[in-house]
Enzyme design. Structure first.
Site, mmCIF file in Angstrom:
data_model
loop_
_atom_site.group_PDB
_atom_site.id
_atom_site.type_symbol
_atom_site.label_atom_id
_atom_site.label_comp_id
_atom_site.label_asym_id
_atom_site.label_seq_id
_atom_site.Cartn_x
_atom_site.Cartn_y
_atom_site.Cartn_z
ATOM 1 N N GLY A 40 0.782 -1.233 0.000
ATOM 2 C CA GLY A 40 0.000 0.000 0.000
ATOM 3 C C GLY A 40 0.812 1.281 0.000
ATOM 4 O O GLY A 40 0.376 2.285 -0.545
ATOM 5 N N ASP A 94 0.512 3.550 4.079
ATOM 6 C CA ASP A 94 -0.540 4.278 3.376
ATOM 7 C C ASP A 94 -1.588 4.804 4.352
ATOM 8 O O ASP A 94 -2.018 5.943 4.247
ATOM 9 C CB ASP A 94 -1.186 3.402 2.293
ATOM 10 C CG ASP A 94 -1.627 2.024 2.789
ATOM 11 O OD1 ASP A 94 -1.446 1.711 3.994
ATOM 12 O OD2 ASP A 94 -2.144 1.248 1.974
ATOM 13 N N ASP A 97 -5.207 2.419 10.399
ATOM 14 C CA ASP A 97 -6.604 1.982 10.525
ATOM 15 C C ASP A 97 -6.790 1.418 11.936
ATOM 16 O O ASP A 97 -6.968 2.183 12.884
ATOM 17 C CB ASP A 97 -6.888 0.980 9.409
ATOM 18 C CG ASP A 97 -8.342 0.544 9.343
ATOM 19 O OD1 ASP A 97 -9.223 1.359 9.626
ATOM 20 O OD2 ASP A 97 -8.595 -0.621 8.993
ATOM 21 N N LYS A 125 -7.591 6.834 9.892
ATOM 22 C CA LYS A 125 -9.004 6.654 10.244
ATOM 23 C C LYS A 125 -9.086 6.422 11.755
ATOM 24 O O LYS A 125 -9.111 5.286 12.213
ATOM 25 C CB LYS A 125 -9.590 5.439 9.504
ATOM 26 C CG LYS A 125 -9.806 5.660 8.020
ATOM 27 C CD LYS A 125 -10.716 4.624 7.391
ATOM 28 C CE LYS A 125 -10.007 3.330 7.110
ATOM 29 N NZ LYS A 125 -10.737 2.467 6.131
ATOM 30 N N VAL A 149 -11.271 3.338 1.446
ATOM 31 C CA VAL A 149 -10.752 4.217 0.390
ATOM 32 C C VAL A 149 -9.744 3.469 -0.477
ATOM 33 O O VAL A 149 -9.100 2.507 -0.036
ATOM 34 C CB VAL A 149 -10.117 5.486 0.991
ATOM 35 C CG1 VAL A 149 -11.184 6.361 1.636
ATOM 36 C CG2 VAL A 149 -9.024 5.148 2.000
ATOM 37 N N ASP A 155 -5.647 -0.203 -2.111
ATOM 38 C CA ASP A 155 -6.318 -1.115 -3.033
ATOM 39 C C ASP A 155 -7.565 -1.736 -2.425
ATOM 40 O O ASP A 155 -7.787 -1.689 -1.217
ATOM 41 C CB ASP A 155 -5.377 -2.257 -3.392
ATOM 42 C CG ASP A 155 -5.229 -3.242 -2.228
ATOM 43 O OD1 ASP A 155 -4.891 -2.784 -1.117
ATOM 44 O OD2 ASP A 155 -5.475 -4.440 -2.410
ATOM 45 N N ARG A 161 -5.017 0.755 -7.058
ATOM 46 C CA ARG A 161 -3.810 1.360 -6.464
ATOM 47 C C ARG A 161 -3.249 2.474 -7.337
ATOM 48 O O ARG A 161 -2.584 3.387 -6.840
ATOM 49 C CB ARG A 161 -2.695 0.308 -6.327
ATOM 50 C CG ARG A 161 -2.934 -0.745 -5.283
ATOM 51 C CD ARG A 161 -1.627 -1.510 -5.051
ATOM 52 N NE ARG A 161 -1.847 -2.781 -4.375
ATOM 53 C CZ ARG A 161 -2.025 -2.925 -3.070
ATOM 54 N NH1 ARG A 161 -2.028 -1.869 -2.291
ATOM 55 N NH2 ARG A 161 -2.208 -4.120 -2.543
HETATM 56 P P1 IMP Z 1 -4.283 -1.577 10.318
HETATM 57 O O1 IMP Z 1 -3.351 -2.640 10.770
HETATM 58 O O2 IMP Z 1 -5.716 -1.941 10.575
HETATM 59 O O3 IMP Z 1 -3.952 -0.189 10.805
HETATM 60 O O4 IMP Z 1 -4.274 -1.609 8.752
HETATM 61 C C1 IMP Z 1 -3.401 -0.980 8.001
HETATM 62 C C2 IMP Z 1 -3.490 -1.580 6.622
HETATM 63 O O5 IMP Z 1 -4.844 -1.918 6.263
HETATM 64 C C3 IMP Z 1 -3.063 -0.559 5.627
HETATM 65 O O6 IMP Z 1 -1.696 -0.679 5.359
HETATM 66 C C4 IMP Z 1 -3.918 -0.877 4.420
HETATM 67 O O7 IMP Z 1 -3.239 -1.793 3.592
HETATM 68 C C5 IMP Z 1 -5.146 -1.557 4.944
HETATM 69 N N1 IMP Z 1 -6.311 -0.653 4.958
HETATM 70 C C6 IMP Z 1 -6.932 -0.110 6.019
HETATM 71 N N2 IMP Z 1 -7.946 0.681 5.651
HETATM 72 C C7 IMP Z 1 -7.969 0.656 4.304
HETATM 73 C C8 IMP Z 1 -8.794 1.302 3.309
HETATM 74 O O8 IMP Z 1 -9.719 2.071 3.583
HETATM 75 N N3 IMP Z 1 -8.492 0.999 2.018
HETATM 76 C C9 IMP Z 1 -7.488 0.170 1.647
HETATM 77 N N4 IMP Z 1 -6.687 -0.440 2.534
HETATM 78 C C10 IMP Z 1 -6.932 -0.208 3.851
HETATM 79 MG MG MG Z 2 -1.167 -2.001 3.597
#
Ligand code: IMP
Ligand code: MG
Length: 170
Positions: A40, A94, A97, A125, A149, A155, A161
Site C-alpha cells: 500500500g 498508506d 486503521d 481513520k 478508500v 487497493d 492502487r
Molecule cells: P491496520 O493494521 O488496521 O492499521 O491496517 C493498516 C493496513 O490496512 C493498511 O496498510 C492498508 O493496507 C489496509 N487498509 C486499512 N484501511 C484501508 C482502506 O480504507 N483501504 C485500503 N486499505 C486499507
Molecule cells: Mg497495507
C-alpha cells in the site's frame, strides 16, 4: 471507477511535500532509514522520499499484510526485518486503521536494533483503532472518516492502487 474523490492529486502532492520537510526537520544524528510497508505505501513512500531533502536517506520496502477484501484478518506480519542497528527509523504506511500493522512493524524495527522508531502515514481513520494498535502516527497526511478508500497506493483486492487521487469505495 469509484465515483467519489475524497482527496485530489494536487492536495496529496502539496501535503506530501510538507510531510517530507517535517520529517527532514525532525531527523536526529543517526542514519536515517525509511521502512515503507508494501504494497500500500509504494506510491506514498515514493513521493515522500523525493520530498525529503536529505542526501543520505536509506529507503527499504517490507511487506506487511493484514487485509483480505475489506476485512482485517487480524494477523499482521513484517517479512524479513532489515538490520536497523542504531538507526533513526520511520515506518511509512498508506493508512493508519486499526493500528495493528504499525504497532507490529514498530516492534519489529525495535527488535532489529533501531535507535528510534517513528511513523509517517498518508491517511488516518482514528475511529477504527483496536486495542494494542498504534494510537497516533508521528506524522499524518490527512485524517478521514471511517470509509473504505482506494487510490494513491490503496487497493481493494489489488485494484485501484494506480489512481492518482484517493477515492471512497463505499
Ligand atoms: P491496520 O493494521 O488496521 O492499521 O491496517 C493498516 C493496513 O490496512 C493498511 O496498510 C492498508 O493496507 C489496509 N487498509 C486499512 N484501511 C484501508 C482502506 O480504507 N483501504 C485500503 N486499505 C486499507
Ligand atoms: Mg497495507
Amino acid at each position: 471507477m469509484p465515483p467519489e474523490i475524497l482527496i485530489p492529486a494536487d492536495a496529496l502532492a502539496q501535503r506530501v511535500r510538507a510531510l517530507g520537510a517535517a520529517l527532514s526537520a525532525a531527523r536526529g544524528p543517526e542514519p536515517l532509514i525509511l521502512v515503507a510497508l508494501m504494497d500500500g505505501a509504494f506510491v506514498f513512500a515514493a513521493d515522500l522520499a523525493r520530498a525529503i531533502p536529505e542526501p543520505d536517506l536509506t529507503l527499504v520496502f517490507r511487506r506487511a499484510s493484514s487485509y483480505r477484501g475489506t476485512t482485517s484478518t487480524g494477523t499482521v506480519a513484517l517479512e524479513d526485518p532489515p538490520s536497523l542497528a542504531g538507526a533513526d527509523v520511520w515506518v511509512v504506511d498508506d493508512i493508519l486503521d486499526t493500528g495493528l500493522t504499525l504497532a507490529a512493524a514498530m516492534a519489529a524495527c525495535r527488535a532489529a536494533g533501531a535507535a528510534r522508531v517513528r511513523t509517517c502515514v498518508c491517511l488516518d481513520k482514528p475511529m477504527r483503532r483496536a486495542p494494542g494498535g498504534l494510537a497516533t502516527a508521528d506524522l499524518t497526511g490527512f485524517t478521514i472518516e471511517d470509509r473504505f478508500v482506494v487510490g494513491y497506493g490503496l487497493d481493494h483486492d489489488g485494484k485501484w492502487r494506480h489512481l492518482p487521487e484517493v477515492r471512497a469505495l463505499a
